[in-house]
Enzyme design. Structure first.
Site, mmCIF file in Angstrom:
data_model
loop_
_atom_site.group_PDB
_atom_site.id
_atom_site.type_symbol
_atom_site.label_atom_id
_atom_site.label_comp_id
_atom_site.label_asym_id
_atom_site.label_seq_id
_atom_site.Cartn_x
_atom_site.Cartn_y
_atom_site.Cartn_z
ATOM 1 N N CYS A 176 0.838 -1.202 0.000
ATOM 2 C CA CYS A 176 0.000 0.000 0.000
ATOM 3 C C CYS A 176 0.871 1.250 0.000
ATOM 4 O O CYS A 176 2.038 1.217 0.395
ATOM 5 C CB CYS A 176 -0.980 0.019 1.166
ATOM 6 S SG CYS A 176 -0.248 0.213 2.806
ATOM 7 N N PRO A 206 3.148 -2.897 3.737
ATOM 8 C CA PRO A 206 2.648 -1.514 3.725
ATOM 9 C C PRO A 206 3.799 -0.529 3.535
ATOM 10 O O PRO A 206 4.854 -0.677 4.159
ATOM 11 C CB PRO A 206 2.010 -1.366 5.104
ATOM 12 C CG PRO A 206 1.725 -2.760 5.554
ATOM 13 C CD PRO A 206 2.838 -3.586 4.983
ATOM 14 N N HIS A 207 3.570 0.487 2.709
ATOM 15 C CA HIS A 207 4.673 1.376 2.355
ATOM 16 C C HIS A 207 4.256 2.836 2.501
ATOM 17 O O HIS A 207 3.271 3.152 3.142
ATOM 18 C CB HIS A 207 5.139 1.062 0.926
ATOM 19 C CG HIS A 207 6.618 0.889 0.797
ATOM 20 N ND1 HIS A 207 7.484 1.931 0.561
ATOM 21 C CD2 HIS A 207 7.393 -0.215 0.898
ATOM 22 C CE1 HIS A 207 8.729 1.473 0.488
ATOM 23 N NE2 HIS A 207 8.706 0.172 0.699
ATOM 24 N N ASP A 208 5.004 3.687 1.902
ATOM 25 C CA ASP A 208 5.085 5.122 2.060
ATOM 26 C C ASP A 208 3.870 5.799 2.695
ATOM 27 O O ASP A 208 2.773 5.810 2.129
ATOM 28 C CB ASP A 208 5.293 5.787 0.692
ATOM 29 C CG ASP A 208 6.517 5.274 -0.029
ATOM 30 O OD1 ASP A 208 6.762 4.056 0.007
ATOM 31 O OD2 ASP A 208 7.230 6.088 -0.637
ATOM 32 N N SER A 260 1.716 5.551 5.000
ATOM 33 C CA SER A 260 0.448 4.948 5.408
ATOM 34 C C SER A 260 0.336 5.007 6.931
ATOM 35 O O SER A 260 1.343 5.070 7.633
ATOM 36 C CB SER A 260 0.359 3.505 4.913
ATOM 37 O OG SER A 260 0.368 3.450 3.493
#
Length: 530
Positions: free
Chosen positions: A285, A308-310, A312
């Site tokens: 994400c 999950p990424h940047d 979030s």
């Protein structure tokens, strides 16, 4: 908590005093120039002092963890029931000018679909209404684009886009996405997949589109800004490859440029009681909020299980089983993924670490997880300060039970680390200046500090606990037994300097040990990588 705040202030003051002013200026520059890594400077071993006192000031209450019972079958069915029943409207149109498809026709990517469709790229558009797969099939009405191949089983040979106000429902059905024809799903509205299967399909082999190499197209799923994505009791398999937003299962905000026009809120998703296998990334994400990943199985995915990424936030990753990730980590949050919970998961047999927090991911709770038989660490924190590790069990990992690298103010409470290949807990300083890291986007401090309270560090190959020269370390009520080394339980570096005092305080007095610099003296710090 007062002592923790005091130490934080002390560490900040120390950093300001020991770093050259020009280095600080470079590290904080925001003028578009290249930003350098922080200098690899820390206090020297002779700068430290030890204090023995009550452990009461290290007390922390058990963390509050969100109630996962709200992410249930009944709750998702209620969300679906709340969507307005209106007539389905489905068409086949050109891909150009559709927000949900823009990333896949811009910057040369349209060629992928021209080649696969032998024409100007088209897609199936779910324009409005509450729409079933049967509705889509009936309104497309063209076997070139969608075919029913069995009872409740369909194959689509075009991309499928769900527009902003539309709702697409899959229930007890199988949807095959043709690899040869470039099929994928892009959700810009609401999508419910309940007790279904969404499978990347290789028509030439009449079977799943199993992973071959990262550059080869495979179908994928993406939910865009403002979208609502509900996956319940569903299997998603054989999806994703190495292209932006095409990793397998993705929820992502539109680009800053696009969203200035679209004004979409962050994407949301609930993934519950489902299975994700042979995805390039099991989950990815970007700028997502309030995502719930609960009671799922992630198995045999390629690069990451859950990623999950940047930027979030407020994510709940709970009670999942994550194993067999081929290349890297089972669970990783990276680049300012904040204010989230990773709780009650089992992560094992992964290509690197079981659980990782990376690139300034802060204010997260990692609690009650079991991470074992991984080829890296049980839990790794990389350049991610201000996190709580509580009540985790880390067993038989190839490297460390817990690694805390370039991360400050980390609370390590009531964890059990046994039979790991190096240290039970390892605090590491690492100079990243020789890497290709963007130090403006992925800044960090060359500093490690932590409180280690409770739990058990037993039978780890190198020893129970080690740290490169920290801004501070506090140790209290930690069990250290069953050494595997011939020299017994031992410490190195700063901890080794005070080994007898540490053992006496912990074992005989039942008191806490606080070690921190008593003078501000700069020096180079090096320690062998493990």
């Amino acid at each position: 908590m007062k002592i923790l705040e005091t130490r934080w202030a002390f560490c900040l003051l120390t950093t300001v005093l020991i770093l050259p002013l020009n280095a600080l200026a470079a590290a904080s520059a925001d003028d578009g120039n290249v930003v350098n890594a922080p200098p690899a400077i820390a206090p020297l071993e002779e700068d430290y002092g030890i204090e023995i006192k009550s452990g009461e000031e290290l007390y922390l209450p058990e963390p509050e963890i969100p109630d996962v019972s709200g992410y249930s079958r009944d709750a998702i069915e209620a969300k679906l029931a709340g969507r307005q029943d209106s007539a389905p409207n489905v068409t086949v149109e050109r891909m150009g000018g559709v927000s949900a498809l823009g990333d896949f026709v811009d910057e040369g990517r349209a060629r992928e679909w021209v080649i696969r469709q032998f024409s100007h790229p088209q897609a199936i558009m779910v324009n409005s209404g509450k729409v079933t797969l049967e509705d889509v099939y009936r309104q497309v009405n063209d076997r070139r684009y969608m075919e029913q191949v069995g009872d409740g089983t369909y194959i689509i040979r075009l991309p499928l886009a769900v527009k902003q106000e539309a709702t697409l429902v899959l229930r007890d059905e199988t949807l095959r996405l043709s690899e040869e024809r470039g099929s994928f799903i892009a959700n810009d509205g609401w999508l419910f997949a309940i007790d279904s299967k969404i499978i990347g399909w290789r028509e030439e082999a009449n079977g799943p589109a199993t992973f071959q190499k990262k550059s080869n197209f495979r179908p994928f799923y993406v939910g865009w800004g403002g979208s609502e994505n509900f996956i319940l009791g569903t299997t998603m398999a054989n999806l994703g490859y190495l292209q932006s937003k095409s990793y397998g299962f993705t929820v992502a905000q539109y680009s800053e440029y696009d969203n200035a026009r679209l004004q979409r809120s962050a994407p949301h998703a609930w993934l519950v009681e489902s299975t994700f296998e042979d995805l390039y990334y099991g989950f990815y994400c970007y700028e997502a909020e309030d995502v719930a990943i609960v009671d799922n199985v992630y198995r045999d995915n390629i690069v990451y299980g859950i990623d999950p990424h940047d930027y979030s936030s407020r994510l709940l990753i709970a009670n999942n089983e994550v194993y067999g990730t081929r290349e890297k980590h089972g669970i990783i949050i990276s680049r300012e993924v904040n204010n989230s919970w990773i709780v009650g998961n089992r992560s094992y047999d992964n290509g690197l670490s079981g659980i990782v927090l990376d690139r300034q991911s802060s204010n997260n709770v990692v609690a009650n997880n079991v991470s074992y038989d991984n080829q890296g660490d049980g839990i790794g924190l990389y350049e991610s300060p201000d996190n709580l590790l509580w009540g985790n069990r880390l067993m038989n990992n190839l490297r460390n039970g817990i690694r805390v690298r370039n991360s400050s103010n980390v609370n390590v409470y009531h964890n059990v680390a046994v039979l790991n290949g190096t240290w039970g807990i390892y605090g590491q300083l690492k100079d990243l200046s020789a890497t290709d890291r963007n130090f403006k986007e992925d800044f960090y401090s060359y500093e490690v500090s932590m409180n280690v309270v409770g739990g058990e560090l037993a039978s780890n190959a190198s020893g129970p606990l080690s740290t490169d020269n920290p801004a501070y370390i506090a140790i209290y009520d930690v069990g250290m037994r069953f050494p595997r080394s011939d020299v017994g339980i031992h410490f190195e570096g700063v901890l080794g300097k005070y080994q007898m005092q540490i053992f006496d305080a912990l074992r005989n007095q039942g008191r806490a040990v606080f070690i921190e610099p008593t003078a501000v003296v700069s020096g180079q710090v090096t320690q062998a990588e493990n």
